[in-house]
Design a protein around this motif. Structure first.
Motif, PDB file in Angstrom:
ATOM      1  N   LEU A   1      -3.896  17.831   5.936  1.00 17.50           N
ATOM      2  CA  LEU A   1      -3.273  16.797   5.117  1.00 17.50           C
ATOM      3  C   LEU A   1      -4.349  16.102   4.287  1.00 17.50           C
ATOM      4  O   LEU A   1      -5.341  15.600   4.820  1.00 17.50           O
ATOM      5  N   THR A   2      -4.142  16.088   2.977  1.00 17.63           N
ATOM      6  CA  THR A   2      -4.982  15.310   2.069  1.00 17.63           C
ATOM      7  C   THR A   2      -4.145  14.141   1.574  1.00 17.63           C
ATOM      8  O   THR A   2      -2.982  14.317   1.198  1.00 17.63           O
ATOM      9  N   LEU A   3      -4.729  12.961   1.563  1.00 14.45           N
ATOM     10  CA  LEU A   3      -3.969  11.743   1.308  1.00 14.45           C
ATOM     11  C   LEU A   3      -4.508  10.996   0.089  1.00 14.45           C
ATOM     12  O   LEU A   3      -5.711  10.980  -0.163  1.00 14.45           O
ATOM     13  N   ARG A   4      -3.587  10.380  -0.617  1.00 11.20           N
ATOM     14  CA  ARG A   4      -3.944   9.458  -1.698  1.00 11.20           C
ATOM     15  C   ARG A   4      -3.406   8.090  -1.318  1.00 11.20           C
ATOM     16  O   ARG A   4      -2.194   7.923  -1.093  1.00 11.20           O
ATOM     17  N   VAL A   5      -4.278   7.119  -1.213  1.00 12.76           N
ATOM     18  CA  VAL A   5      -3.903   5.753  -0.854  1.00 12.76           C
ATOM     19  C   VAL A   5      -4.071   4.876  -2.089  1.00 12.76           C
ATOM     20  O   VAL A   5      -5.153   4.846  -2.691  1.00 12.76           O
ATOM     21  N   GLU A   6      -3.011   4.192  -2.469  1.00 12.46           N
ATOM     22  CA  GLU A   6      -3.055   3.320  -3.646  1.00 12.46           C
ATOM     23  C   GLU A   6      -2.785   1.875  -3.227  1.00 12.46           C
ATOM     24  O   GLU A   6      -1.906   1.604  -2.404  1.00 12.46           O
ATOM     25  N   PHE A   7      -3.549   0.964  -3.822  1.00 13.03           N
ATOM     26  CA  PHE A   7      -3.417  -0.459  -3.494  1.00 13.03           C
ATOM     27  C   PHE A   7      -3.894  -1.297  -4.673  1.00 13.03           C
ATOM     28  O   PHE A   7      -4.927  -1.012  -5.260  1.00 13.03           O
ATOM     29  N   PRO A   8      -3.147  -2.376  -5.006  1.00 11.68           N
ATOM     30  CA  PRO A   8      -1.763  -2.637  -4.617  1.00 11.68           C
ATOM     31  C   PRO A   8      -0.832  -1.864  -5.544  1.00 11.68           C
ATOM     32  O   PRO A   8      -1.177  -1.596  -6.691  1.00 11.68           O
ATOM     33  N   THR A   9       0.339  -1.518  -5.072  1.00 14.67           N
ATOM     34  CA  THR A   9       1.230  -0.673  -5.862  1.00 14.67           C
ATOM     35  C   THR A   9       2.425  -1.418  -6.430  1.00 14.67           C
ATOM     36  O   THR A   9       2.878  -1.107  -7.515  1.00 14.67           O
ATOM     37  N   THR A  10       2.964  -2.367  -5.728  1.00 21.32           N
ATOM     38  CA  THR A  10       4.139  -3.082  -6.225  1.00 21.32           C
ATOM     39  C   THR A  10       4.033  -4.554  -5.847  1.00 21.32           C
ATOM     40  O   THR A  10       3.294  -4.939  -4.946  1.00 21.32           O
ATOM     41  N   ARG A  11       4.795  -5.353  -6.539  1.00 21.03           N
ATOM     42  CA  ARG A  11       4.875  -6.763  -6.186  1.00 21.03           C
ATOM     43  C   ARG A  11       6.217  -7.307  -6.641  1.00 21.03           C
ATOM     44  O   ARG A  11       6.723  -6.935  -7.701  1.00 21.03           O
ATOM     45  N   ILE A  12       6.782  -8.163  -5.837  1.00 24.60           N
ATOM     46  CA  ILE A  12       8.020  -8.847  -6.194  1.00 24.60           C
ATOM     47  C   ILE A  12       7.665 -10.242  -6.686  1.00 24.60           C
ATOM     48  O   ILE A  12       7.093 -11.049  -5.943  1.00 24.60           O
ATOM     49  N   ALA A  13       7.955 -10.517  -7.945  1.00 23.94           N
ATOM     50  CA  ALA A  13       7.717 -11.843  -8.507  1.00 23.94           C
ATOM     51  C   ALA A  13       8.985 -12.670  -8.343  1.00 23.94           C
ATOM     52  O   ALA A  13      10.086 -12.218  -8.685  1.00 23.94           O
TER      53      ALA A  13
ATOM     54  N   THR B   1       0.845  -1.193   0.000  1.00 19.32           N
ATOM     55  CA  THR B   1       0.000   0.000   0.000  1.00 19.32           C
ATOM     56  C   THR B   1       0.883   1.247   0.000  1.00 19.32           C
ATOM     57  O   THR B   1       1.858   1.319   0.739  1.00 19.32           O
ATOM     58  N   LYS B   2       0.516   2.215  -0.826  1.00 16.09           N
ATOM     59  CA  LYS B   2       1.266   3.459  -0.941  1.00 16.09           C
ATOM     60  C   LYS B   2       0.403   4.614  -0.441  1.00 16.09           C
ATOM     61  O   LYS B   2      -0.745   4.769  -0.851  1.00 16.09           O
ATOM     62  N   VAL B   3       0.954   5.425   0.456  1.00 18.12           N
ATOM     63  CA  VAL B   3       0.262   6.586   0.989  1.00 18.12           C
ATOM     64  C   VAL B   3       1.045   7.826   0.568  1.00 18.12           C
ATOM     65  O   VAL B   3       2.228   7.945   0.875  1.00 18.12           O
ATOM     66  N   SER B   4       0.379   8.734  -0.142  1.00 17.08           N
ATOM     67  CA  SER B   4       1.015   9.961  -0.611  1.00 17.08           C
ATOM     68  C   SER B   4       0.255  11.169  -0.083  1.00 17.08           C
ATOM     69  O   SER B   4      -0.960  11.124   0.088  1.00 17.08           O
ATOM     70  N   VAL B   5       0.976  12.253   0.143  1.00 15.43           N
ATOM     71  CA  VAL B   5       0.376  13.505   0.597  1.00 15.43           C
ATOM     72  C   VAL B   5       0.155  14.417  -0.609  1.00 15.43           C
ATOM     73  O   VAL B   5       1.074  14.642  -1.398  1.00 15.43           O
ATOM     74  N   LEU B   6      -1.062  14.933  -0.753  1.00 17.07           N
ATOM     75  CA  LEU B   6      -1.393  15.857  -1.832  1.00 17.07           C
ATOM     76  C   LEU B   6      -1.427  17.307  -1.372  1.00 17.07           C
ATOM     77  O   LEU B   6      -1.097  18.215  -2.127  1.00 17.07           O
ATOM     78  N   THR B   7      -1.870  17.541  -0.154  1.00 19.47           N
ATOM     79  CA  THR B   7      -1.871  18.884   0.427  1.00 19.47           C
ATOM     80  C   THR B   7      -1.483  18.763   1.895  1.00 19.47           C
ATOM     81  O   THR B   7      -1.673  17.711   2.498  1.00 19.47           O
TER      82      THR B   7
ATOM     83  N   SER C   1      -7.323   3.489  -6.098  1.00 19.23           N
ATOM     84  CA  SER C   1      -6.873   4.695  -5.410  1.00 19.23           C
ATOM     85  C   SER C   1      -8.003   5.270  -4.582  1.00 19.23           C
ATOM     86  O   SER C   1      -9.168   5.293  -5.001  1.00 19.23           O
ATOM     87  N   LEU C   2      -7.653   5.733  -3.372  1.00 16.51           N
ATOM     88  CA  LEU C   2      -8.581   6.397  -2.467  1.00 16.51           C
ATOM     89  C   LEU C   2      -8.044   7.791  -2.194  1.00 16.51           C
ATOM     90  O   LEU C   2      -6.861   7.951  -1.858  1.00 16.51           O
ATOM     91  N   LEU C   3      -8.884   8.800  -2.333  1.00 16.86           N
ATOM     92  CA  LEU C   3      -8.490  10.164  -2.030  1.00 16.86           C
ATOM     93  C   LEU C   3      -9.225  10.589  -0.763  1.00 16.86           C
ATOM     94  O   LEU C   3     -10.452  10.686  -0.747  1.00 16.86           O
ATOM     95  N   LEU C   4      -8.442  10.801   0.309  1.00 12.50           N
ATOM     96  CA  LEU C   4      -8.997  11.124   1.620  1.00 12.50           C
ATOM     97  C   LEU C   4      -8.795  12.616   1.854  1.00 12.50           C
ATOM     98  O   LEU C   4      -7.688  13.069   2.127  1.00 12.50           O
ATOM     99  N   GLY C   5      -9.877  13.386   1.755  1.00 10.94           N
ATOM    100  CA  GLY C   5      -9.777  14.820   1.614  1.00 10.94           C
ATOM    101  C   GLY C   5      -9.527  15.633   2.852  1.00 10.94           C
ATOM    102  O   GLY C   5      -9.384  16.852   2.752  1.00 10.94           O
ATOM    103  N   GLY C   6      -9.485  15.025   4.052  1.00 14.81           N
ATOM    104  CA  GLY C   6      -9.285  15.849   5.240  1.00 14.81           C
ATOM    105  C   GLY C   6     -10.297  16.978   5.268  1.00 14.81           C
ATOM    106  O   GLY C   6     -11.481  16.790   4.980  1.00 14.81           O
ATOM    107  N   ASP C   7      -9.843  18.185   5.606  1.00 14.29           N
ATOM    108  CA  ASP C   7     -10.710  19.366   5.576  1.00 14.29           C
ATOM    109  C   ASP C   7     -10.188  20.418   4.605  1.00 14.29           C
ATOM    110  O   ASP C   7     -10.461  21.611   4.735  1.00 14.29           O
ATOM    111  N   ALA C   8      -9.393  19.995   3.616  1.00 14.06           N
ATOM    112  CA  ALA C   8      -8.808  20.934   2.662  1.00 14.06           C
ATOM    113  C   ALA C   8      -9.890  21.730   1.947  1.00 14.06           C
ATOM    114  O   ALA C   8     -10.946  21.193   1.604  1.00 14.06           O
ATOM    115  N   GLN C   9      -9.604  23.003   1.708  1.00 16.74           N
ATOM    116  CA  GLN C   9     -10.544  23.888   1.032  1.00 16.74           C
ATOM    117  C   GLN C   9      -9.899  24.491  -0.211  1.00 16.74           C
ATOM    118  O   GLN C   9      -8.912  23.971  -0.717  1.00 16.74           O
TER     119      GLN C   9
END
Length: 407
Positions: A200-212, A173-179, A234-242
């Motif tokens: 903080l606004t977050l973007r959560v991506e799943f699944p992002t990588t795999r080792i074969a 799972t990858k968690v990135s900050v957008l704001t 992808s999930l965009l978790l908006g916090g209270d950003a305006q």
């Protein structure tokens, strides 16, 4: 808003209860996202998938290092999250003795409707928390100050104040900050930034990588290949950003346009992936206040599911605002494309409210907290459950009812 917009028709909910736990056990490699019904506030819990064995052919080993872990984003009240965690432990969906059970805990910003229960959470579970993120915006609220005290009492917790572009990988799972963008962050103590735009606004991506993993042709040694999975959920978790925060995000993460230069678009698309503001699941920022979301932003996100943490009927702050809800509806189903005067219900557009109501036996009851099961493969379907709990009720996993005929 009309009361009908809050109501989930009875035929949209599965009649049978008590199937959520079994679904989670069978889908142990799924990510489970909870948006809890806490009234006027935000609380989100992400149940990470079990870590997969080395390859698809190997037997699953009952090892604690493979068990599910948990990300927590905001804790508005004191009772809701501990009760949910207890229920997950009782259902054997998480193991309380897993090392660093909470690899990441986030306080999006210092308002009490997001941090009111965070001090207690950190006191109860601080020994199992890996990182704590908050935007670095000082605010003299009790929840913020006491959270900082709790962090000092647990010096092993890694305390970060990230800005846009900060990325953390936790298993698959990858968690990135957008704001907030760095331009806003540098103004916190000088030119002034509204506290919601510091969120903080977050973007959560799943699944992002795999080792074969595989064997050489002679079978004597192991090959490992790093796979970058294309277009994860992808999930965009908006916090209270305006407005100000989203304007900066549009600068930091510009939209790629295919029409201007298809060759450049293709190269950039292969290098950086899809638009960073696109998401399959949107947790609407600032409870759908009139400054938290707008038509253009929703059109760019293009969510399949739109989740709003608000009190049915408006609550203390009169959220969600009709202007925002209409903007969301227009982005998802433009008026000009509708073939009849009948407007689709919110649930037909994939819009769900934590404070919404559900018809059951002719009565209206709380629809309650929301859970989304996100599969590891994009070809599979999202599944959404409601728990029928009020803001002060415990989440009873056995009461869960699945939304059928999901948008």
């Amino acid at each position: 808003m009309t009361s009908a917009q809050w109501e989930l028709p009875e035929d949209r909910l599965e009649a049978q209860t008590g199937t959520f736990i079994d679904a989670c056990r069978e889908a142990s490699y799924h990510l489970v996202y909870f948006l809890l019904n806490v009234g006027d506030g935000d609380t989100q819990v992400i149940l990470l998938p079990e870590r997969q064995p080395p390859d698809d052919d190997s037997e699953r080993i009952p090892d604690r290092s493979q068990q599910r872990r948990v990300i927590v984003v905001d804790v508005a009240t004191t009772a809701k999250v501990p009760a949910l965690l207890d229920a997950l432990v009782a259902a054997k969906l998480i193991d309380p003795d897993v090392n660093e059970l909470f690899p990441l805990v986030i306080g999006t910003h210092p308002h009490s409707d997001h941090l009111g229960g965070m001090p207690q959470f950190l006191r109860m579970y601080g020994d199992q928390v890996g990182q704590f993120w908050e935007p670095g915006y000082y605010h003299p609220s009790g929840g913020f100050v006491e959270s900082m005290v709790a962090l000092e009492d647990h010096p092993r917790i890694r305390h970060l104040q990230p800005t846009s572009g900060t990325t953390c990988f936790i298993d698959s799972t990858k968690v990135s900050v957008l704001t907030p963008g760095i331009g806003l962050r540098s103004r916190f103590d000088t030119y002034g930034v509204a506290i919601n735009d510091a969120s903080l606004t977050l973007r959560v991506e799943f699944p992002t990588t795999r080792i074969a993993r595989g064997k050489d042709d002679d079978g004597t040694s192991e090959n490992r290949v790093y796979l970058k999975l294309d277009a994860p959920w992808s999930l965009l978790l908006g916090g209270d950003a305006q407005t100000t925060a989203w304007a900066q995000a549009a600068v930091d993460f510009p939209e790629l346009h295919r029409d201007h230069n298809p060759g450049v678009y293709r190269i950039l698309r292969e290098a950086v992936g899809q638009d960073q503001l696109r998401a399959h699941i949107l947790k609407v920022p600032h409870h759908a206040s009139k400054r938290g979301i707008n038509l253009e932003l929703v059109e760019r996100i293009r969510p399949r599911l739109t989740l709003i943490s608000s009190v049915a009927g408006g609550g203390r702050y009169n959220f969600p605002h009709p202007v925002s809800v209409e903007s969301i509806r227009e982005a998802l189903k433009p008026i000009g494309t509708q073939t009849s005067a009948t407007r689709p219900d919110d649930d037909e557009l994939g819009i769900y409210y934590t404070g919404g109501l559900a018809k059951s036996g002719g009565r209206l009851e709380p629809a309650g907290s929301i859970a989304v099961l996100v599969p590891p493969k994009r070809g599979e379907r999202l599944r959404v459950w409601r728990f029928g709990d009020g803001p002060k009720d415990r989440v009873d996993l056995d009461r869960a009812r699945r939304i059928v005929r999901l948008h």
